[in-house]
Design a protein around this motif. Structure first.
Motif, mmCIF file in Angstrom:
data_model
loop_
_atom_site.group_PDB
_atom_site.id
_atom_site.type_symbol
_atom_site.label_atom_id
_atom_site.label_comp_id
_atom_site.label_asym_id
_atom_site.label_seq_id
_atom_site.Cartn_x
_atom_site.Cartn_y
_atom_site.Cartn_z
ATOM 1 N N SER A 18 0.817 -1.203 0.000
ATOM 2 C CA SER A 18 0.000 0.000 0.000
ATOM 3 C C SER A 18 0.856 1.261 0.000
ATOM 4 O O SER A 18 0.428 2.300 -0.477
ATOM 5 N N TRP A 19 2.078 1.172 0.550
ATOM 6 C CA TRP A 19 2.953 2.346 0.611
ATOM 7 C C TRP A 19 3.955 2.408 -0.529
ATOM 8 O O TRP A 19 4.736 3.318 -0.621
ATOM 9 N N ALA A 20 3.969 1.392 -1.398
ATOM 10 C CA ALA A 20 5.019 1.296 -2.419
ATOM 11 C C ALA A 20 5.117 2.539 -3.290
ATOM 12 O O ALA A 20 6.207 3.022 -3.561
ATOM 13 N N MET A 30 7.008 13.763 4.373
ATOM 14 C CA MET A 30 6.905 12.329 4.604
ATOM 15 C C MET A 30 6.166 12.064 5.910
ATOM 16 O O MET A 30 6.529 12.584 6.965
ATOM 17 N N THR A 31 5.138 11.237 5.821
ATOM 18 C CA THR A 31 4.404 10.826 7.006
ATOM 19 C C THR A 31 5.193 9.748 7.746
ATOM 20 O O THR A 31 6.223 9.249 7.261
ATOM 21 N N LEU A 32 4.667 9.365 8.922
ATOM 22 C CA LEU A 32 5.318 8.292 9.669
ATOM 23 C C LEU A 32 5.344 7.008 8.856
ATOM 24 O O LEU A 32 6.352 6.289 8.863
ATOM 25 N N ILE A 36 8.721 4.942 7.788
ATOM 26 C CA ILE A 36 8.936 3.538 8.137
ATOM 27 C C ILE A 36 9.200 2.714 6.883
ATOM 28 O O ILE A 36 10.097 1.855 6.869
ATOM 29 N N LEU A 37 8.445 2.957 5.832
ATOM 30 C CA LEU A 37 8.673 2.226 4.591
ATOM 31 C C LEU A 37 10.055 2.514 4.022
ATOM 32 O O LEU A 37 10.762 1.611 3.568
ATOM 33 N N ARG A 38 10.451 3.797 4.058
ATOM 34 C CA ARG A 38 11.785 4.151 3.555
ATOM 35 C C ARG A 38 12.863 3.451 4.372
ATOM 36 O O ARG A 38 13.868 2.981 3.825
#
Length: 473
Positions: A18-20, A30-32, A36-38
C-alpha cells in the motif's frame, strides 16, 4: 508451533504494497508511514537481517536435493604397468619365460548414479527442518522490522516535538518583542520607566538560548532519522505532522490478546522447538537402515577411437544396505541433548510470555499516565494563554504592572512547552506500547480507534435497547 490469526509478516507485506508508490517518489512531507517504509527499504541493518531469507532459501534447496538422484559425468585416463601376473604360482605353466608385462593406457568415459531409496525419514525431516528455518528467518525479520519501526517512530516524535517547541518559542519571542516595543513606546510618552525597558529586554534575551538549543536538537534528531532511513546526511528531510488525537487505549486483556497473536519472538521460539523435534528425527534416523542405489555406465578402452564401440561398454549396478545399529551411545547422548534443549525452550517461551505481559502492562500504564498528563497540560496551557492575554491588555490600558505581563508570558511559555512535550511523550509511549503489542504505531492507533468506535456503537445500541425495553414495560 504456529500462531493463530493473521501473521504480522502478511500485515507488513500489505503495508509495503500500500505504501510502495510513496516509497519511490514522495510528493510533499513524509508521514510516519512513509518514513517507516523508507527505513524498511534502505536501512542497512535491516537489509543484513533480510539477507537471511536468501540464505535459508538456499538451505531448503540443498535439503531437497537429497531426495533426488545424483548424477556425475566421469572421464579419465590411466597409464600403468602391473607385474601381478608374474607373481602368480602358476605363471610358468601357461606363459613362456619371454613374457614381459607392458605399460598400458586406459581411457574411460561414463555416467555415475547415486540415489538414496530409504533413509528412515532423514531426508524428509531435513526438508521440513529447512522450511522451519525459513520461517524462523521470517520471524527474525519481523522482529527487526518492529524494532526499526519503533526506533523511527521515537526519533520522529522527538523531532516533531522539537519543531513544535521551536515554533512555540518563536511565537513567544515575537510576543516579547512586541511587549518591548510597547514598553519603549510608553517610555517615550513618559508612561514607563527605564527599569521596565530593561526587564522587557532581558525577557526577550532569555528566549534566544532556549531557541538555539531546540534548533540544535532538531539537527541531531534529523541526523539520527536519516541514519535510520539510510539517507545521506546532506539530503533534505521533510517530515509531516502527526495530526492524530491520542485515543483512549483498550483494556489490558485486549492488548495481551493482540500481543500473543502478533509478537514474532513467540513464533520464533515455537519454531525453534519444532526444529529441535525435526533434529531428533534426523538423529534417530541415523540408527535405522539406509538403502542406497549406485550405478555406473560408460566405455573403457585402451584406444580413444574405441570409446564409442559397444564392445567396450563398462557398467555396474549395486543395491546396498547400511545399518549403524551400535555407536557406543553417541546417538543417544545427542538425543538427550536435543530433548534438554526442547525443555529449555519451553521454559523460555513461558518466561517470554510473562515478560510480554509485563511489557504490555508497563506500556499501557505509561501511555495512560502520560496521556492524562497531556490532557491536564492542555487546560493549563489554555489558561496560561488567556492569563497572558488579559495581562497584556491590562498593561496596555495602564491597569496592570509590567511584572504581571512578564510573569504571564513566562507561565504561558512554560505551559505551552509542557503541553508540546506531554503530547509527544504520549506519542512516544504509544509507540513503545505498539512495539510491546507487536504492531506499528499508526497501525495500533488505527486499531484502537476502530475498537473505541465499535465500543461506542455497541454502547449506543445497548442504551437504545434498554430505553425501548423500558418504554415497552
Amino acid at each position: 508451533m504456529r500462531r493463530s490469526g493473521v501473521s504480522l509478516r502478511w500485515i507488513l507485506c500489505g503495508l509495503l504494497l500500500s505504501w510502495a508508490p510513496s516509497a519511490l517518489a514522495v510528493d510533499g512531507p513524509m508521514t510516519l508511514e512513509d518514513l517507516i517504509l523508507r527505513a524498511f527499504e534502505n536501512n542497512p541493518g535491516l537489509a543484513a537481517v533480510e539477507e537471511l531469507r536468501t540464505e535459508v532459501e538456499g538451505g531448503v534447496e540443498e535439503a531437497r536435493a537429497g531426495a533426488y538422484p545424483q548424477l556425475d559425468a566421469v572421464a579419465g585416463w590411466n597409464r600403468s604397468r602391473n607385474p601381478s601376473l608374474l607373481n602368480s604360482p602358476d605363471f610358468a605353466d601357461f606363459v613362456g619365460e619371454g613374457f614381459r608385462p607392458q605399460e598400458q593406457e586406459i581411457y574411460n568415459l561414463g555416467i555415475e548414479l547415486t540415489q538414496t531409496l530409504y533413509s528412515g525419514g532423514k531426508i524428509s525431516a531435513a526438508v521440513d527442518l529447512a522450511e522451519v528455518l525459513a520461517q524462523m528467518a521470517e520471524a527474525n525479520i519481523e522482529t527487526a522490522r518492529l524494532d526499526l519501526a519503533n526506533s523511527v517512530a521515537q526519533v520522529y516524535f522527538s523531532l516533531l516535538g522539537s519543531k513544535d517547541a521551536v515554533a512555540a518559542i518563536e511565537l513567544q519571542e515575537n510576543a516579547r518583542r512586541q511587549n518591548l516595543q510597547t514598553v519603549e513606546n510608553r517610555l517615550e510618552l513618559g508612561e514607563a520607566t527605564r527599569l521596565e525597558q530593561l526587564r522587557a529586554q532581558a525577557a526577550l534575551a532569555e528566549v534566544r538560548p532556549l531557541l538555539e538549543q531546540r534548533r540544535g536538537d532538531i539537527q541531531v534528531l534529523e541526523a539520527q532519522l536519516k541514519a535510520l532511513l539510510g539517507l545521506p546526511r546532506g539530503e533534505p528531510l521533510w517530515v509531516a505532522d502527526f495530526d492524530r488525537d491520542l485515543p483512549s487505549p483498550p483494556s489490558l486483556v485486549a492488548l495481551l490478546d493482540w500481543a500473543r497473536e502478533r509478537r514474532p519472538e513467540l513464533e520464533d521460539l515455537g519454531l525453534q522447538v519444532e526444529s529441535l523435534g525435526l533434529q531428533r528425527t534426523i538423529k534417530a534416523a541415523d540408527g535405522r537402515p539406509q538403502i542406497d542405489l549406485e550405478g555406473r555406465y560408460g566405455h573403457q578402452s585402451r584406444l580413444v577411437e574405441n570409446l564409442d564401440d559397444s564392445l567396450f561398454a563398462d557398467w555396474s549396478l549395486n543395491l546396498g544396505v547400511r545399518w549403524s545399529f551400535f555407536d557406543g551411545g553417541r546417538r543417544r547422548g545427542q538425543l538427550v541433548q536435543l530433548e534438554s534443549r526442547e525443555r529449555q525452550l519451553a521454559l523460555q517461551i513461558l518466561d517470554l510470555k510473562r515478560s510480554i505481559e509485563v511489557e504490555v502492562e508497563e506500556g499501557l500504564t505509561s501511555y495512560r499516565s502520560v496521556r492524562a498528563g497531556w490532557e491536564a497540560s492542555r487546560f493549563s496551557a489554555e489558561a496560561a494563554r488567556e492569563a497572558r492575554r488579559v495581562a497584556s491588555e491590562s498593561y496596555t490600558e495602564g491597569v496592570a504592572l509590567q511584572v504581571d505581563v512578564l510573569d504571564a508570558q513566562d507561565q504561558e511559555a512554560r505551559a505551552e512547552l509542557a503541553e508540546i512535550e506531554a503530547y509527544h511523550r504520549a506519542l512516544a509511549a504509544g509507540a513503545r506500547l505498539a512495539r510491546a503489542v507487536g504492531a506499528v504505531t499508526s497501525d495500533l492507533f488505527d486499531k484502537i480507534s476502530q475498537t473505541n468506535d465499535l465500543s461506542q456503537t455497541n454502547s449506543a445500541v445497548d442504551d437504545t435497547a434498554r430505553r425501548v425495553a423500558k418504554e415497552g414495560s
